[in-house]
Enzyme design. Structure first.
Site, short mmCIF file in Angstrom:
data_model
loop_
_atom_site.label_atom_id
_atom_site.label_comp_id
_atom_site.label_asym_id
_atom_site.label_seq_id
_atom_site.Cartn_x
_atom_site.Cartn_y
_atom_site.Cartn_z
N LYS A 30 0.83 -1.20 0.00
CA LYS A 30 0.00 0.00 0.00
C LYS A 30 0.87 1.26 0.00
O LYS A 30 0.67 2.17 -0.80
CB LYS A 30 -0.93 0.00 1.22
CG LYS A 30 -2.06 -1.00 1.09
CD LYS A 30 -2.84 -1.22 2.38
CE LYS A 30 -3.87 -2.34 2.16
NZ LYS A 30 -4.61 -2.71 3.37
N GLN A 78 -4.74 -1.26 9.44
CA GLN A 78 -4.69 -2.61 8.86
C GLN A 78 -5.39 -3.61 9.79
O GLN A 78 -5.10 -3.66 10.98
CB GLN A 78 -3.21 -3.01 8.63
CG GLN A 78 -3.03 -4.32 7.93
CD GLN A 78 -3.53 -4.31 6.47
OE1 GLN A 78 -3.41 -3.31 5.77
NE2 GLN A 78 -4.12 -5.40 6.05
N ASP A 121 -10.79 3.43 3.51
CA ASP A 121 -11.18 2.02 3.42
C ASP A 121 -12.70 1.90 3.31
O ASP A 121 -13.21 0.83 2.94
CB ASP A 121 -10.70 1.26 4.67
CG ASP A 121 -9.59 0.27 4.37
OD1 ASP A 121 -9.39 -0.04 3.17
OD2 ASP A 121 -8.95 -0.20 5.32
#
Ligand code: NAP
Length: 286
Positions: free
Chosen positions: A53, A97, A120
């Site tokens: 990422k 995460q 997200d």
């Protein structure tokens, strides 16, 4: 019949090249898109995802940094860091995460991220906006799948779509996007009776189960579009999806491979969401 393979790697690369001009334009106006990824603990798979990422951002000229904590860190420390990042004008996207260690309240952590930096798309406000058909941030994996439909000229209107899996990360948002696109949607889970009955009438079949080679050719309607979200590590170390590629290839009309399918699209859509966040902020500042 041999299915056409939907090349997620190539599409991801094409999209990323296209992002560069948007990043440059934002940077020139003093709004260089910035993403922070928070990693708690040292799970090897999570470490790889986080590295990809951060590197994905840097490769197209964005700012990105990783903040790591030991698995024993207390939740308040992470919440304080999120509050600091929420207030930082140079950061447009914040991602924690998952999964978090067991002593964390995952929902509380996700809700602490400012909704306008929740790239997200897991904050309740963003989930609600998606459910209402007016999304602000679309969760990256199903967003990537929608881009694959777009690229493959897959018309979803009136199609029978079946999603296997009902997770908040993939199954549920995927189902909402398909509903919003006009498909007739069935969502299956581990309690579904006669899964094959559902899958074999699907024009669009999305597998997000977490079980290697779970969907076999006899479960697929001839000509269907089969999307394999699964990422499973086999005992020999190789990656494989939730779809038995060899048998489904002979039945489906279009199919995504693993690796090289949905996986590369997920990070690409994270970049897209972060750039969109920066563009929204730049528009407010103009
Ligand atoms: P998850 O949270 O474990 O959800 C799996 C879902 O599959 C659950 O809803 C479960 O039902 C359902 N399921 C399990 N066994 C089933 C069965 N026999 N029949 C029907 N449904 C069944 O997993 P996830 O986070 O959604 O991830 C799914 C897969 O996608 C994993 O392989 C993951 O690694 C992969 N993934 C890939 C990406 C990417 O970028 N490509 C991103 C995220 C995830 P219940 O709810 O009833 O338990």
């Amino acid at each position: 019949m041999t299915a056409q393979i939907i090349d997620g790697k190539a599409l991801a690369e094409e999209l990323r090249q296209g992002f560069k001009a948007r990043v440059e334009a934002l940077t020139a106006k003093g709004h260089k898109p910035g993403l922070v990824v928070i990693l708690v603990g040292a799970d090897p798979a999570s470490e790889v995802y986080v590295r990809n990422k951060v590197n994905g951002c840097l490769a197209i000229g964005m700012h990105s940094e990783k903040i790591t904590y030991d698995a024993t860190v207390d939740q308040v420390t992470v919440l304080n860091k999120i509050a600091e990042l929420n207030a930082d004008p140079n950061i447009h996207g914040i991602l924690v995460q998952l999964p978090l260690p067991k002593h964390f309240d995952e929902e509380a952590v996700l809700e602490a991220i400012a909704a306008d930096k929740d790239v997200d798309g897991f904050h309740a406000e963003n989930v609600g906006a998606l459910a209402q058909g007016n999304p602000r941030f679309i969760p990256c994996t199903p967003y990537g799948v929608m881009k694959m439909f777009e690229k493959g000229n897959v018309d979803l209107t009136g199609k029978e779509a079946v999603v296997i899996g009902r997770s908040n990360i993939v199954g549920k948002p995927m189902a909402l996007l398909l509903i919003n696109a006009g498909a007739t949607v069935t969502v299956c889970n581990s309690r579904t009776k006669d899964l094959k009955f559902h899958t074999s009438r699907a024009d669009i079949l999305v597998a997000a189960v977490g079980k290697p080679k779970f969907v076999t050719g006899d479960m697929v309607k001839p000509g269907a579009v089969v999307i394999d979200v699964g990422i499973n590590r086999l005992p020999d170390g190789k990656l494989c999806g939730d779809v038995d590629f060899a048998s489904c290839l002979e039945v489906a009309g279009q199919i995504t491979p693993v690796p090289g399918g949905v996986g590369p699209m997920t990070i690409t859509m994270l970049l897209a969401n972060t750039i969109e966040a920066a563009e929204r902020k730049a528009a407010l500042a103009d």
